[in-house]
Design an enzyme around this catalytic site. Structure first.
Site, short mmCIF file in Angstrom:
data_model
loop_
_atom_site.label_atom_id
_atom_site.label_comp_id
_atom_site.label_asym_id
_atom_site.label_seq_id
_atom_site.Cartn_x
_atom_site.Cartn_y
_atom_site.Cartn_z
N CYS A 379 40.05 5.52 55.53
CA CYS A 379 40.70 4.87 56.66
C CYS A 379 42.21 5.12 56.61
CB CYS A 379 40.34 3.39 56.70
SG CYS A 379 40.48 2.73 58.37
N HIS A 515 34.79 3.31 56.68
CA HIS A 515 34.73 2.72 55.34
C HIS A 515 33.34 2.94 54.72
CE1 HIS A 515 38.53 0.46 55.27
NE2 HIS A 515 38.37 0.39 56.58
N GLU A 517 32.42 2.67 51.78
CA GLU A 517 32.12 1.74 50.67
C GLU A 517 31.23 0.58 51.11
OE1 GLU A 517 35.03 2.15 52.13
OE2 GLU A 517 36.33 0.37 52.08
N1 GLN Z 1 46.12 0.33 59.44
C1 GLN Z 1 45.25 1.37 59.87
C2 GLN Z 1 44.71 1.13 61.25
O1 GLN Z 1 44.73 0.03 61.75
C3 GLN Z 1 44.11 1.58 58.88
C4 GLN Z 1 43.20 0.41 58.74
C5 GLN Z 1 42.29 0.49 57.55
O2 GLN Z 1 42.57 1.21 56.60
N2 GLN Z 1 41.22 -0.27 57.55
O3 GLN Z 1 44.23 2.03 61.89
#
Ligand code: GLN
Length: 545
Positions: A379, A515, A517
């Protein structure tokens, strides 16, 4: 008829109620039962999405896009349950429902009260997660004796009357401390906690006693007499070296037989061979590998719970122990990457929000790319990898608009309009929107490009993964970045959203917008974590000693 097991906790918090509930789920699944697990949380936030990870640990995300308590992660890792919005209710969500009903006039002028309106709503919430499951395990957050959890306890007390005595079991988790100075095990805190429960009308059927050493028959008898319970229903919940051993230790203590008897289940003995296998691989692996996690909340490991578990699972898949090196990205900013990363076999930059420590993460990624150390960006980690590549390979003055609103080259930005594959709607995002309102949440399909690290790991081209972010890869830069060697190896089916990027001529370098995970289990390690750890192990075949 579904049966219900309510799990409460006493004496102190952090006894591992979530793990206990999840391990009971694993035991029952191993007996061939269809199980679901639900968490009822006493706090007033409507969902944990806006809670600080420092206070409350990780926010777990479900397929249907709900931001939930991290315990739901344990439930999914220990069982085949796919949790959804109905698997997590907070006091806030319950009150929100009741107040909305009152505003709509649903109560026809009744005086709206905790009993019966709130308790009825809690009972409805419990039933909302039942579906066609044989057993529903319901974990009540907090510790018995707290003011906050009282309506939940009253609701589960009443629940036994609603669905029948024979269909409900109350399991209470307590602590039986060993007082070193006296050389004795103490049962008094457990007695007091059960007294508290009985005062509100709940007689526990089974006590799970967290303890450093097995409870003797005498101690069990003493607890039994004082707590009005059978002494074979007092179970030692021993400290174990890996949480995945808990189902095995519960079986050892006869918990499955006890539940079977008390709920008249008539099922075969559980087959726990997969868990035996997992524990063996964790305890005696062939290799070991050193992985750096470059993040912000590194002091509170719970804020990266699913991530650290998924790394352990990647280790299981490669017969390797994963040694964690938690690196504060701000320290990289002040002291450079070399000091922290020169000895590791793999570098991971996890998800995150906000500008603090960003430059340190980007520096860590540059180090991984240039020194050819396996890299996995998740992410925010993927977004930082795109920024790093744009700056240091393509020479752009690049950033994400999350960190620099008017940046010259916004390679990561808020996409104004995008087609939401989950809801079928076109979503509009803008910088001024309320916090939380514009997040891309939950499962989205992704199509992989052949002959890439991603496709090799998944061994298929159509996948689905969970998201939790606002910002996206800016397609305006796709051609330029790809002409300089970046590989887009996964996109949304309409190709509008870039979901995975990689680079060539590197042992393993991959960033994903989702994600992974959240979907890894010890019995089914996630393909990307398996591939990342596999690449790290290959770097330096270090034997586990
Ligand atoms: N801050 C970034 C976004 O909002 C990544 C978010 C995250 O890593 N879950 O896109």
């Amino acid at each position: 008829m579904s049966k219900y097991i309510f799990v409460t906790g006493g004496v102190v918090s952090a006894l591992g109620k979530g793990i206990a509930a999840a391990a009971i789920g694993a035991l029952l699944e191993a007996k061939g039962l269809k199980v679901t697990i639900q968490k009822l949380d006493p706090y007033i936030n409507v969902d944990p999405g806006t809670l600080s990870p420092i206070q409350h640990g990780e926010v777990f995300v479900t397929d249907d896009g709900c931001e939930t308590d991290l315990d739901l992660g344990h439930y999914e890792r220990f069982t085949h349950v796919t949790t959804s919005i109905d698997n997590n209710y907070t006091t806030g969500k319950i009150y929100y429902e009741v107040i909305s009903k009152e505003r709509r006039g649903d109560y026809l002028g009744d005086t709206v009260q905790v009993v019966p309106h709130i308790t009825n709503e809690i009972k409805r919430a419990i039933k909302s997660a039942t579906h066609d499951n044989d057993i529903q395990i319901v974990e009540i957050g907090g510790t018995v004796g707290d003011i906050e959890s009282l309506p939940f306890l009253e609701a589960i007390r009443q629940f036994r009357y609603t669905v029948g005595r024979e269909n409900v079991l109350y399991i209470h988790l307590t602590l039986v401390p060993y007082i070193r100075a006296a050389g004795e095990i103490k049962t008094k805190p457990t007695q007091h906690s059960v007294k508290e429960l009985r005062a509100i009308g709940i007689q526990p059927d089974i006590l799970l006693c967290r303890t450093e050493q097995l409870l003797s028959a005498d101690v069990k008898r003493k607890i039994a007499i004082h707590c009005n319970i059978d002494s074979d229903a007092v179970i030692s919940a021993l400290d174990v070296s890996t949480v995945y051993e808990v189902p095995l230790s519960f079986r050892e203590e006869g918990l499955d037989k006890l539940i079977e008897k008390k709920l008249s289940l008539n099922r075969p003995d559980p087959d726990l061979s997969v868990w035996e296998d997992v524990v063996r691989k964790i305890k005696a692996p062939k290799y070991q590998t050193n992985i750096a996690i470059v993040g912000k909340y590194i002091d509170l490991k719970d804020s990266y719970k699913s991530l650290s578990e998924a790394l352990i699972h990647g280790g299981i898949a490669n017969d390797a122990r994963v040694n964690f090196h938690w690196v504060d990205s701000e320290e990289i900013e002040s002291q450079g990457a070399e000091k922290f990363l020169s000895d590791v076999d793999g570098i991971l930059v996890p998800g995150g929000f906000g500008i603090r420590g960003i430059e340190g993460k980007i520096e860590a990624i540059r180090y991984a790319r240039e020194k050819k150390i396996p890299f996995f960006g998740i992410c925010l980690g993927m977004q930082c990898a795109v920024i790093e590549y744009s700056r240091n390979v393509c020479g752009l003055s690049a950033n994400s608009t999350e960190f620099e609103k008017n940046v010259k080259e916004p390679v990561i930005y808020l996409m104004e309009r995008w087609h939401n594959h989950r809801t079928g709607k076109v979503e509009v995002r803008d910088e001024g929107a309320e916090m939380g309102g514009t997040m891309r949440l939950g499962a989205y399909p992704c199509v992989l490009t052949k002959d890439t690290n991603a496709a090799a790991a998944y061994k298929q081209t159509d996948i689905s993964e969970r998201h939790r972010h606002r910002y996206e890869f800016n397609n305006k830069y796709k051609e330029l970045l790809c002409s300089k060697g970046l590989v887009v190896s996964g996109t949304s089916p309409d190709k509008e959203l870039v979901e995975i990027v990689e680079i060539k001529d590197h042992p393993w370098f991959l960033g994903c917008q989702f994600h992974p995970e959240f979907k890894s289990k010890p019995i089914q390690p996630h393909p990307l974590f398996s591939a990342f750890i596999g690449a790290a192990v290959k770097e330096k075949r270090e034997l586990f000693t």
